[in-house]
Design a protein around this motif. Structure first.
Motif, PDB file in Angstrom:
ATOM      1  N   ARG A  49       7.527   2.175   1.771  1.00 44.46           N
ATOM      2  CA  ARG A  49       6.220   2.550   1.211  1.00 44.46           C
ATOM      3  C   ARG A  49       5.128   1.573   1.640  1.00 44.46           C
ATOM      4  N   LEU A  50       5.511   0.369   2.070  1.00 45.53           N
ATOM      5  CA  LEU A  50       4.528  -0.625   2.483  1.00 45.53           C
ATOM      6  C   LEU A  50       4.331  -0.656   3.990  1.00 45.53           C
ATOM      7  N   ALA A  51       5.091   0.137   4.732  1.00 42.38           N
ATOM      8  CA  ALA A  51       5.044   0.062   6.191  1.00 42.38           C
ATOM      9  C   ALA A  51       3.746   0.650   6.720  1.00 42.38           C
ATOM     10  N   VAL A  52       3.014  -0.150   7.499  1.00 37.91           N
ATOM     11  CA  VAL A  52       1.792   0.306   8.152  1.00 37.91           C
ATOM     12  C   VAL A  52       1.826  -0.172   9.592  1.00 37.91           C
ATOM     13  N   HIS A  53       0.915   0.354  10.401  1.00 34.74           N
ATOM     14  CA  HIS A  53       0.873   0.015  11.827  1.00 34.74           C
ATOM     15  C   HIS A  53      -0.578  -0.168  12.224  1.00 34.74           C
ATOM     16  N   GLY A  54      -0.859  -1.244  12.934  1.00 35.06           N
ATOM     17  CA  GLY A  54      -2.233  -1.449  13.378  1.00 35.06           C
ATOM     18  C   GLY A  54      -3.030  -2.250  12.376  1.00 35.06           C
ATOM     19  N   TYR A  55      -4.348  -2.201  12.534  1.00 37.64           N
ATOM     20  CA  TYR A  55      -5.191  -3.106  11.753  1.00 37.64           C
ATOM     21  C   TYR A  55      -6.275  -2.393  10.961  1.00 37.64           C
ATOM     22  N   SER A  56      -6.643  -1.176  11.344  1.00 37.38           N
ATOM     23  CA  SER A  56      -7.744  -0.561  10.610  1.00 37.38           C
ATOM     24  C   SER A  56      -7.492   0.902  10.269  1.00 37.38           C
ATOM     25  N   ILE A  57      -7.470   1.752  11.272  1.00 39.65           N
ATOM     26  CA  ILE A  57      -7.410   3.191  11.021  1.00 39.65           C
ATOM     27  C   ILE A  57      -6.136   3.578  10.290  1.00 39.65           C
ATOM     28  N   GLU A  58      -4.969   3.123  10.797  1.00 35.73           N
ATOM     29  CA  GLU A  58      -3.705   3.491  10.188  1.00 35.73           C
ATOM     30  C   GLU A  58      -3.597   2.924   8.777  1.00 35.73           C
ATOM     31  N   GLY A  65      -2.634   4.292  -1.684  1.00 33.53           N
ATOM     32  CA  GLY A  65      -1.281   4.327  -2.234  1.00 33.53           C
ATOM     33  C   GLY A  65      -0.681   2.938  -2.360  1.00 33.53           C
ATOM     34  N   ILE A  66      -0.907   2.090  -1.363  1.00 33.99           N
ATOM     35  CA  ILE A  66      -0.371   0.731  -1.391  1.00 33.99           C
ATOM     36  C   ILE A  66      -1.030  -0.088  -2.499  1.00 33.99           C
ATOM     37  N   LEU A  67      -2.343   0.061  -2.645  1.00 36.56           N
ATOM     38  CA  LEU A  67      -3.045  -0.672  -3.701  1.00 36.56           C
ATOM     39  C   LEU A  67      -2.577  -0.219  -5.083  1.00 36.56           C
ATOM     40  N   ALA A  68      -2.286   1.070  -5.231  1.00 38.75           N
ATOM     41  CA  ALA A  68      -1.790   1.578  -6.518  1.00 38.75           C
ATOM     42  C   ALA A  68      -0.429   0.978  -6.847  1.00 38.75           C
ATOM     43  N   ILE A  69       0.435   0.869  -5.842  1.00 38.96           N
ATOM     44  CA  ILE A  69       1.754   0.260  -6.056  1.00 38.96           C
ATOM     45  C   ILE A  69       1.604  -1.198  -6.465  1.00 38.96           C
ATOM     46  N   LYS A  71      -0.906  -2.667  -7.916  1.00 40.33           N
ATOM     47  CA  LYS A  71      -1.442  -2.757  -9.271  1.00 40.33           C
ATOM     48  C   LYS A  71      -0.358  -2.491 -10.308  1.00 40.33           C
ATOM     49  N   GLN A  72       0.443  -1.454 -10.083  1.00 37.31           N
ATOM     50  CA  GLN A  72       1.522  -1.125 -11.022  1.00 37.31           C
ATOM     51  C   GLN A  72       2.564  -2.240 -11.076  1.00 37.31           C
ATOM     52  N   LEU A  73       2.876  -2.810  -9.913  1.00 35.36           N
ATOM     53  CA  LEU A  73       3.868  -3.884  -9.874  1.00 35.36           C
ATOM     54  C   LEU A  73       3.358  -5.111 -10.626  1.00 35.36           C
ATOM     55  N   ARG A  74       2.103  -5.456 -10.408  1.00 35.88           N
ATOM     56  CA  ARG A  74       1.534  -6.612 -11.109  1.00 35.88           C
ATOM     57  C   ARG A  74       1.563  -6.405 -12.622  1.00 35.88           C
ATOM     58  N   GLN A  75       1.189  -5.216 -13.065  1.00 39.23           N
ATOM     59  CA  GLN A  75       1.204  -4.934 -14.495  1.00 39.23           C
ATOM     60  C   GLN A  75       2.613  -5.054 -15.060  1.00 39.23           C
ATOM     61  N   ARG A  76       3.562  -4.590 -14.297  1.00 38.76           N
ATOM     62  CA  ARG A  76       4.956  -4.627 -14.743  1.00 38.76           C
ATOM     63  C   ARG A  76       5.455  -6.070 -14.853  1.00 38.76           C
ATOM     64  N   LEU A  77       5.081  -6.907 -13.882  1.00 39.60           N
ATOM     65  CA  LEU A  77       5.546  -8.294 -13.870  1.00 39.60           C
ATOM     66  C   LEU A  77       4.818  -9.164 -14.884  1.00 39.60           C
ATOM     67  N   GLU A  78       3.620  -8.764 -15.259  1.00 38.63           N
ATOM     68  CA  GLU A  78       2.844  -9.554 -16.225  1.00 38.63           C
ATOM     69  C   GLU A  78       3.012  -9.051 -17.649  1.00 38.63           C
ATOM     70  N   ALA A  79       3.798  -7.989 -17.839  1.00 41.53           N
ATOM     71  CA  ALA A  79       4.008  -7.445 -19.186  1.00 41.53           C
ATOM     72  C   ALA A  79       4.751  -8.458 -20.054  1.00 41.53           C
ATOM     73  N   PRO A  80       4.464  -8.481 -21.367  1.00 43.31           N
ATOM     74  CA  PRO A  80       5.134  -9.427 -22.271  1.00 43.31           C
ATOM     75  C   PRO A  80       6.655  -9.331 -22.147  1.00 43.31           C
ATOM     76  N   ASN A  96       1.610  -9.083  -0.156  1.00 44.87           N
ATOM     77  CA  ASN A  96       2.203 -10.099  -1.018  1.00 44.87           C
ATOM     78  C   ASN A  96       1.280 -11.249  -1.392  1.00 44.87           C
ATOM     79  N   LEU A  97       0.457 -11.729  -0.469  1.00 50.99           N
ATOM     80  CA  LEU A  97      -0.323 -12.925  -0.763  1.00 50.99           C
ATOM     81  C   LEU A  97      -1.284 -12.714  -1.932  1.00 50.99           C
ATOM     82  N   GLY A  98      -1.934 -11.563  -1.964  1.00 51.83           N
ATOM     83  CA  GLY A  98      -2.837 -11.290  -3.083  1.00 51.83           C
ATOM     84  C   GLY A  98      -2.094 -11.189  -4.404  1.00 51.83           C
ATOM     85  N   LEU A  99      -0.926 -10.557  -4.374  1.00 47.28           N
ATOM     86  CA  LEU A  99      -0.111 -10.442  -5.586  1.00 47.28           C
ATOM     87  C   LEU A  99       0.398 -11.813  -6.015  1.00 47.28           C
TER      88      LEU A  99
END
Length: 380
Positions: A49-58, A65-69, A71-80, A96-99
């Protein structure tokens, strides 16, 4: 843990071996692929789901979709009650670096496995790495010193593949496994493990294969394909008129590389695998023109292929973008195939350099990585 793409899944799977040896009751969850899942990893999303190719268009096509994943992962990991002892981002730096930065700010220990290629391109990433990772696990020996100059703690753990791949691969056994004869002339064609890679480079690769078949009718051409791309690769081979002449196998890239005399290969981690198998290669790559222009502006070294970067020399040819024509690719492969008879010293020199490279990367990676992570947790 979060691992992106096939190569990240492989690296993370090997890391999990070391972690489970140190902590048998380890619970590991996040984003991963089949190599991780075989080791008991619970994949909330698959790596692909994270696989991309290139730098801009692709990237734009999948960005939402990647940003939604993420966000959901961060919420899950930060849950009490759900905060992990450590978060390990395996490659996939854009994800990964932003997360990692967000989790680290919230008190989670963060480790990044595989230093982003700030020595090759995008040197500006170093500031983001400093904010994001408590520690970086490096797979190339020169990286910890480079990171230390920027105040980033790091440990060289060797490259996991250097232990997986034998110093002297058994070519005959690999050929027997693939139904090839000892005397066959064998070309491995590896057009990439991502859908967009295959879309851009598989056609010129197979067109080059068609030219080689005309010049060398007896040559055996073997193509390892990830299962999800098998049908697409087969269709492109058919379009190029070589479907009946190439052997497409499910996975088995290491077996194919061990068996071959030469490989025509897309730039990426697979080129390092080919070098560790001591195989001559021709590196080819093609991407969207806009992505290519953006990438070239940020490139810091004259080489793109990992074997050339690590040897700091054009030890194997790179045919990129407009240079990756079927004719040029076929001619470069022909030179390697003719080398045993016409340029044996060149072939011997290449194999010696690849052997030295293999030795420099060979460490007990799972143990060294797990030891480094244990120290990070002990310092909490």
């Amino acid at each position: 843990m979060v691992a992106g793409e096939t190569s990240g899944d492989l690296l993370a799977g090997l890391l999990l071996d070391g972690l489970r040896e140190k902590w048998p009751g380890l619970a590991a969850q996040g984003i991963g692929g089949p190599q991780m899942q075989r080791r008991g990893f619970e994949a909330w999303w698959p790596s692909e789901r994270l696989a991309v190719h290139g730098y801009s268009i692709e990237l734009v096509r999948k960005l939402l979709g990647i940003l939604a994943i993420r966000k959901q992962l961060r919420q899950r990991l930060e849950a009490p009650g759900a905060r992990p002892d450590v978060f390990i981002g395996v490659d996939a730096p854009d994800f990964n670096l932003g997360l990692e930065a967000a989790l680290r700010e919230g008190g989670v220990k963060t480790v990044h496995f595989v230093c982003p290629s700030i020595w090759a391109w995008r040197a500006d990433r170093v500031e983001k790495i400093r904010r994001s990772a408590d520690h970086v696990l490096c797979i190339f020996p020169f990286e910890p010193e480079l990171l230390a100059r920027h105040g980033i703690a790091a440990t060289y753990v060797g490259h996991p593949l250097a232990n997986v791949i034998p110093m002297e691969p058994d070519r005959l056994a690999a050929r027997a496994q693939l139904g090839l004869a000892a005397h066959d002339e064998v070309l491995a064609v590896l057009p990439g493990s991502r859908s967009a890679e295959v879309a851009y480079i598989a056609k010129p690769f197979f067109q080059a294969a068609a030219l080689l078949l005309r010049a060398r009718p007896a040559i055996k051409i073997v193509v390892p394909a990830v299962p999800a791309l098998h049908a697409r690769i087969e269709a492109i081979a058919r379009e190029c008129g070589v479907a009946g002449a190439v052997q497409i196998v499910a996975g088995q890239s290491h077996t194919v590389l061990a068996a071959c005399d030469c490989t025509l290969i897309a730039s990426g981690t697979a080129t390092l695998e080919a070098a560790l198998f001591k195989r001559p290669m021709v590196i080819g790559y093609h991407m969207h023109p806009i992505s290519w222009r953006l990438m070239r502006r940020k490139q810091l070294q004259p080489w793109v292929g990992l074997p050339n970067i690590l040897c700091r020399d054009f030890v194997v040819p790179e045919l990129l973008q407009d240079a990756a024509t079927p004719e040029a690719l076929a001619a470069a492969v022909q030179r390697w195939l003719d080398a045993p008879a016409q340029e044996p010293a060149v072939l011997q020199s290449l194999q010696q350099r690849f052997t030295a490279l293999h030795e420099s990367l060979r460490r007990d990676t799972p143990r060294l990585a797990a030891d480094a992570i244990q120290k990070i947790l002990a310092a909490a």
